[in-house]
Design a protein around this motif. Structure first.
Motif, mmCIF file in Angstrom:
data_model
loop_
_atom_site.group_PDB
_atom_site.id
_atom_site.type_symbol
_atom_site.label_atom_id
_atom_site.label_comp_id
_atom_site.label_asym_id
_atom_site.label_seq_id
_atom_site.Cartn_x
_atom_site.Cartn_y
_atom_site.Cartn_z
ATOM 1 N N ARG A 70 59.599 126.314 41.554
ATOM 2 C CA ARG A 70 58.562 126.059 42.347
ATOM 3 C C ARG A 70 58.309 124.439 41.904
ATOM 4 N N PHE A 71 57.866 123.679 42.950
ATOM 5 C CA PHE A 71 57.713 122.241 42.628
ATOM 6 C C PHE A 71 56.374 121.776 43.209
ATOM 7 N N ARG A 72 55.621 121.031 42.277
ATOM 8 C CA ARG A 72 54.447 120.279 42.683
ATOM 9 C C ARG A 72 54.469 119.077 42.447
ATOM 10 N N CYS A 73 53.835 118.003 43.116
ATOM 11 C CA CYS A 73 53.676 116.813 42.594
ATOM 12 C C CYS A 73 52.332 115.984 42.901
ATOM 13 N N PHE A 74 51.701 115.170 42.058
ATOM 14 C CA PHE A 74 50.500 114.771 42.411
ATOM 15 C C PHE A 74 50.329 113.209 42.088
ATOM 16 N N LYS A 75 49.651 112.493 42.857
ATOM 17 C CA LYS A 75 49.438 110.992 42.427
ATOM 18 C C LYS A 75 47.987 110.833 42.052
ATOM 19 N N LEU A 76 47.402 110.163 41.237
ATOM 20 C CA LEU A 76 46.251 109.834 40.986
ATOM 21 C C LEU A 76 46.075 108.349 41.052
ATOM 22 N N ALA A 77 45.125 107.767 41.826
ATOM 23 C CA ALA A 77 45.225 106.332 41.956
ATOM 24 C C ALA A 77 43.516 105.954 42.425
ATOM 25 N N LYS A 78 43.198 104.729 42.429
ATOM 26 C CA LYS A 78 42.018 104.498 42.560
ATOM 27 C C LYS A 78 41.544 104.529 43.968
ATOM 28 N N ARG A 79 42.534 104.074 44.823
ATOM 29 C CA ARG A 79 42.380 104.224 46.546
ATOM 30 C C ARG A 79 43.114 105.170 46.677
ATOM 31 N N TYR A 80 42.838 105.909 48.108
ATOM 32 C CA TYR A 80 43.449 107.099 48.540
ATOM 33 C C TYR A 80 44.875 106.713 48.870
ATOM 34 N N ASP A 81 45.215 105.748 49.622
ATOM 35 C CA ASP A 81 46.518 105.195 49.891
ATOM 36 C C ASP A 81 46.893 103.858 49.341
ATOM 37 N N GLN A 82 48.011 103.498 49.604
ATOM 38 C CA GLN A 82 48.505 102.372 49.025
ATOM 39 C C GLN A 82 48.037 101.748 47.663
ATOM 40 N N ASP A 83 48.171 102.286 46.741
ATOM 41 C CA ASP A 83 47.681 101.969 45.511
ATOM 42 C C ASP A 83 48.687 102.297 44.549
ATOM 43 N N ILE A 84 48.740 101.561 43.340
ATOM 44 C CA ILE A 84 49.440 101.602 42.109
ATOM 45 C C ILE A 84 48.712 102.936 41.604
ATOM 46 N N SER A 85 49.718 103.700 40.987
ATOM 47 C CA SER A 85 49.230 105.004 40.267
ATOM 48 C C SER A 85 48.540 104.860 39.042
ATOM 49 N N SER A 86 47.516 105.681 38.533
ATOM 50 C CA SER A 86 46.958 105.533 37.283
ATOM 51 C C SER A 86 47.911 106.619 36.466
ATOM 52 N N VAL A 87 47.992 107.857 37.330
ATOM 53 C CA VAL A 87 48.977 108.753 36.588
ATOM 54 C C VAL A 87 49.783 109.443 37.851
ATOM 55 N N MET A 88 50.994 109.709 37.680
ATOM 56 C CA MET A 88 51.713 110.245 38.804
ATOM 57 C C MET A 88 52.537 111.435 38.065
ATOM 58 N N THR A 89 52.804 112.779 38.820
ATOM 59 C CA THR A 89 53.423 113.737 38.139
ATOM 60 C C THR A 89 54.274 114.398 38.979
ATOM 61 N N GLY A 90 55.245 114.938 38.427
ATOM 62 C CA GLY A 90 56.186 115.648 39.084
ATOM 63 C C GLY A 90 56.460 117.057 38.034
ATOM 64 N N PHE A 91 56.104 118.274 38.681
ATOM 65 C CA PHE A 91 56.154 119.447 38.052
ATOM 66 C C PHE A 91 57.240 120.447 38.576
ATOM 67 N N CYS A 92 58.312 120.910 38.095
ATOM 68 C CA CYS A 92 59.506 121.807 38.422
ATOM 69 C C CYS A 92 59.386 122.936 37.753
ATOM 70 N N PHE A 93 59.075 124.339 37.913
ATOM 71 C CA PHE A 93 59.037 125.538 37.260
ATOM 72 C C PHE A 93 59.889 126.356 37.578
ATOM 73 N N THR A 94 60.901 127.115 36.698
ATOM 74 C CA THR A 94 61.783 128.217 37.201
ATOM 75 C C THR A 94 60.944 129.345 36.886
ATOM 76 N N ILE A 95 60.598 130.240 37.579
ATOM 77 C CA ILE A 95 59.828 131.372 37.471
ATOM 78 C C ILE A 95 60.724 132.542 37.676
ATOM 79 N N GLU A 96 60.713 133.544 36.656
ATOM 80 C CA GLU A 96 61.856 134.882 36.809
ATOM 81 C C GLU A 96 60.761 135.780 36.290
ATOM 82 N N GLU A 97 60.489 136.892 37.114
ATOM 83 C CA GLU A 97 59.728 138.055 36.724
ATOM 84 C C GLU A 97 58.483 137.725 36.259
ATOM 85 N N GLY A 98 57.771 136.843 36.658
ATOM 86 C CA GLY A 98 56.456 136.337 36.579
ATOM 87 C C GLY A 98 56.235 135.180 35.380
ATOM 88 N N LYS A 99 57.442 134.989 34.771
ATOM 89 C CA LYS A 99 57.327 134.024 33.484
ATOM 90 C C LYS A 99 57.900 132.911 33.843
#
Length: 181
Positions: A70-99
């Motif tokens: 499962r993959f998620r990513c988030f961008k946090l910036a001062k303006r909604y569009d077209q702004d340099i990130s304060s924090v940028m994330t990418g998360f990829c989880f391998t989940i099997e049997e609920g763990k």
């Protein structure tokens, strides 16, 4: 371009954390030939990448997610569009049997380069998504965020922890909770 966003080595580029979390590799070419390396190994330190002066980025290889990932990513910036990130994330989880069997948690804006949170990844291994939510504070063992005009170090850390928690909540209650606008 995506290649330029990688090759310039910025610690706050939008695509590197996403691609690192996905396990991407890159190919660099020169007259001596081509070499491929994991994207996360390309970034050495602020302003320094594993690229010779005559090498050009020619390929970005992104593996396809498996059914258990499962993959998620988030961008946090001062303006909604077209702004340099304060924090940028990418998360990829391998989940099997609920763990969580494996996770790749990549961040931009938290260090001198885009970087994975390897201590937190280890802490999440073997945990349910709900249990993992209580471990987001482990990020402080992975990063001492930079302080600049975009965001303070404290703001970056709290935001990174909250974005990780948001991803875990989204995944644990995928069909029940809408956390996106």
């Amino acid at each position: 371009t995506i290649g330029g966003n990688i090759a310039n080595g910025s610690p706050i580029g939008d695509t590197p954390p996403i691609l690192i979390a996905l396990g991407a590799s890159i190919t660099l070419e020169s007259i001596r030939g081509a070499r491929t390396l994991p994207l996360e190994d390309f970034f050495i330190e602020y302003g320094k990448q594993d690229r010779a002066a005559d090498e050009v980025l020619t390929e970005i290889i992104v593996p396809k997610l498996s059914h258990s990932q499962r993959f998620r990513c988030f961008k946090l910036a001062k303006r909604y569009d077209q702004d340099i990130s304060s924090v940028m994330t990418g998360f990829c989880f391998t989940i099997e049997e609920g763990k969580i069997v494996e996770s790749k948690l990549a961040f931009g804006g938290m260090a001198g380069t885009p970087k994975r949170a390897t201590n937190t990844e280890a802490a999440l291994r073997g945990k349910t998504l709900e249990e993992a939510c209580s471990l987001v504070e482990n990020l402080s063992s992975d990063f001492v965020p930079m302080d600049d005009h975009r965001a303070s170090a404290d703001y970056r850390m709290i935001s990174a922890q909250n974005l990780l928690k948001k991803a875990l909540i989204e995944l644990s209650e995928e069909e029940k909770v809408a956390t996106r606008l």
